[in-house]
Enzyme design. Structure first.
Site, PDB file in Angstrom:
ATOM      1  N   CYS A 159      10.339  -3.670  -9.871  1.00  0.00           N
ATOM      2  CA  CYS A 159      11.583  -3.429  -9.140  1.00  0.00           C
ATOM      3  C   CYS A 159      12.643  -4.414  -9.640  1.00  0.00           C
ATOM      4  O   CYS A 159      13.256  -5.145  -8.870  1.00  0.00           O
ATOM      5  CB  CYS A 159      11.383  -3.531  -7.622  1.00  0.00           C
ATOM      6  SG  CYS A 159      10.659  -5.077  -7.045  1.00  0.00           S
ATOM      7  N   ASP A 210      -7.777 -10.833  -8.141  1.00  0.00           N
ATOM      8  CA  ASP A 210      -6.736 -11.042  -9.139  1.00  0.00           C
ATOM      9  C   ASP A 210      -6.911 -10.012 -10.248  1.00  0.00           C
ATOM     10  O   ASP A 210      -7.928  -9.996 -10.946  1.00  0.00           O
ATOM     11  CB  ASP A 210      -6.849 -12.460  -9.705  1.00  0.00           C
ATOM     12  CG  ASP A 210      -5.692 -12.833 -10.615  1.00  0.00           C
ATOM     13  OD1 ASP A 210      -5.018 -11.914 -11.139  1.00  0.00           O
ATOM     14  OD2 ASP A 210      -5.455 -14.033 -10.806  1.00  0.00           O
ATOM     15  N   ASP A 215       2.203  -2.114 -10.803  1.00  0.00           N
ATOM     16  CA  ASP A 215       3.488  -2.486 -10.209  1.00  0.00           C
ATOM     17  C   ASP A 215       3.541  -4.004 -10.272  1.00  0.00           C
ATOM     18  O   ASP A 215       3.123  -4.695  -9.352  1.00  0.00           O
ATOM     19  CB  ASP A 215       3.553  -1.971  -8.763  1.00  0.00           C
ATOM     20  CG  ASP A 215       4.921  -2.164  -8.134  1.00  0.00           C
ATOM     21  OD1 ASP A 215       5.805  -2.733  -8.800  1.00  0.00           O
ATOM     22  OD2 ASP A 215       5.096  -1.771  -6.969  1.00  0.00           O
ATOM     23  N   GLY A 236       0.769  -1.234   0.000  1.00  0.00           N
ATOM     24  CA  GLY A 236       0.000   0.000   0.000  1.00  0.00           C
ATOM     25  C   GLY A 236       0.801   1.285   0.000  1.00  0.00           C
ATOM     26  O   GLY A 236       0.219   2.366   0.092  1.00  0.00           O
TER      27      GLY A 236
END
Length: 452
Positions: free
Chosen positions: A390, A318, A337, A273
């Protein structure tokens, strides 16, 4: 009985004196668990609280030196002992092969590792073998270390496939990336602009004697990490812990938009979050739907948003199955993300390099591609989708986006950081350079949907 303070946090009363062999046992168990495919974070949850800070510190050290340790063990014993004994022996070698950086005197480490072997049923039979290997290593240290100098995994402490991929993807930076992975990452804060300016919060930290420097639009990088509960106003949501590279997401997605408009925003893979909260700090009127496939991780989203004093609709769902959660109203903005190898955050998670397999990037790229394909139709014409991972592997960044652009003529790529190597984030606007420095590795691509 040899007792020590846990190395990670001697300030805490919970970090009472404990036998070093107990710390070494738990550290070796962590190394064994990572080798078996279990994350260090999950493994540490099973460690008694009194041991956890010290075991975490020792595990980070051991995993950052595991390539060198494994190469040394192969010289000392060409046939690997059983997994528990091998993990204990390699843990010892990782901690003591470089005497200048050893967390305890080497003789103490060796004695306590042998004691750890004797005290544990799964390694008792091999305690003599472990003792003999370590005594030989102490006698022949210089020669043995020299014999590993031509071994890339020993030199760089990463799997060979990982080294090869970085060389191919980033021929100018691969060595710097591998070196940086061996150093602890800084603690970076995101200042909640609804409560403080960056300067006013920096002043508040300075008043407590904590030095820091501004990074990015809303960040402060601390010279030294501190417990979060000691940060001024942390429980009231004045500040959050978030890496400077991750702080780029919300301002990049919303740049140039009126912060007072009730933008309809989807955070597709939202847990825990941090980016959801940042979106709402920048645009308090936004109507945000935060999804995560893991119901337990959704609880983390709720906790973080509650601490910040902001609200979003949080659903355990999902993202790749919109029929189960989408109400048919198109979004102004989507943050994706996406799941990835986490190859850009190995400084913070040194176990990642040993958990990943050569095929993981290709498999995850398929997941990333499918998520883009599924979510793109949910975006308004004129809306934006920010894709990020990332990861520093091009297979999970540029390759995915270039293939998407070829298939979707209604997609325009805005100026974006692209593959952001760990580097210094300048103040003000989202980062535009990829110089090496003090933030995590990320990939960002900002897409806009146009009328065709």
């Amino acid at each position: 009985m040899k007792t020590v303070k846990t190395p990670a946090d001697t300030r805490s009363s919970s970090a009472s004196s404990v036998p070093l062999w107990r710390l070494l046992q738990a550290t070796a168990s962590a190394v064994q668990a990572v080798r078996a495919g279990r994350s260090l974070t999950a493994q540490l949850q099973s460690v008694p609280q009194v041991l956890r800070p010290g075991v975490q510190a020792l595990s980070f050290h051991a995993l950052r030196q595991l390539g060198q340790a494994t190469a040394l063990r192969e010289l000392l014993a060409s046939k690997a002992p059983p997994p528990a004994a091998d993990a204990l022996l390699c843990t010892a070698l990782a901690l003591c092969w470089d005497e200048a950086r050893a967390p305890y005197p080497v003789h103490t480490l060796v004695n306590q590792v042998v004691e750890a072997a004797r005290q544990q049923r799964s390694t008792q039979v091999q305690s003599g073998f472990i003792n003999a290997c370590l005594r030989r290593f102490m006698r022949e240290r210089e020669v043995l270390v020299g014999q590993t100098s031509g071994n890339p995994q020993a030199q760089w402490n990463h799997p060979l496939w990982w080294i090869d991929r970085l060389q191919a993807d980033h021929p100018d930076h691969w060595q710097a990336l591998l070196k940086m992975a061996q150093t602890p990452a800084p603690m970076t804060l995101r200042v909640n602009r609804q409560h403080h300016s960056v300067q006013s919060y920096q002043d508040a930290l300075a008043a407590q004697g904590w030095a820091c420097k501004p990074v990015g639009a809303d960040g402060l990088q601390l010279d030294k990490a501190v417990p979060v509960h000691q940060l001024p106003g942390f429980e009231q949501g004045h500040v959050s812990v978030q890496d400077a590279a991750a702080q780029i997401a919300a301002p990049l997605l919303l740049q140039g938009w009126d912060s007072q408009q009730p933008w309809h925003v989807l955070d597709a893979c939202a847990a825990p979050g941090g980016k959801t909260g940042h979106i709402l700090e920048i645009s308090p009127q936004a109507q945000v739907l935060a999804l995560d496939v893991d119901e337990e991780r959704c609880a983390r989203i709720h906790e973080n948003l509650e601490r910040l004093g902001v609200k979003a609709q949080v659903r355990g769902a999902d993202a790749s199955m919109p029929k189960t959660w989408w109400d048919g109203q198109p979004f102004d903005a989507i943050l994706l993300d996406a799941p990835c190898t986490a190859s850009g955050i190995v400084r913070r998670h040194p176990d990642v390099r040993w958990l990943r397999r050569p095929t993981d990037s290709a498999q995850l790229a398929q997941v990333q591609t499918q998520l883009l394909k599924t979510l793109w139709p949910l975006l308004k014409v004129g809306g934006r989708l920010l894709y990020c991972t990332c990861s520093v592997f091009k297979l999970e960044g540029d390759d995915v986006i270039q293939a998407f652009l070829q298939r979707n003529t209604d997609a325009t790529l805005h100026p974006s950081p692209g593959h952001l190597m760990p580097g210094n984030v300048p103040r003000g606007r989202p980062v535009e350079d990829n110089q090496l420095g003090e933030h995590d590795g990320f990939y960002y691509a900002l897409l806009e949907k146009r009328q065709v």
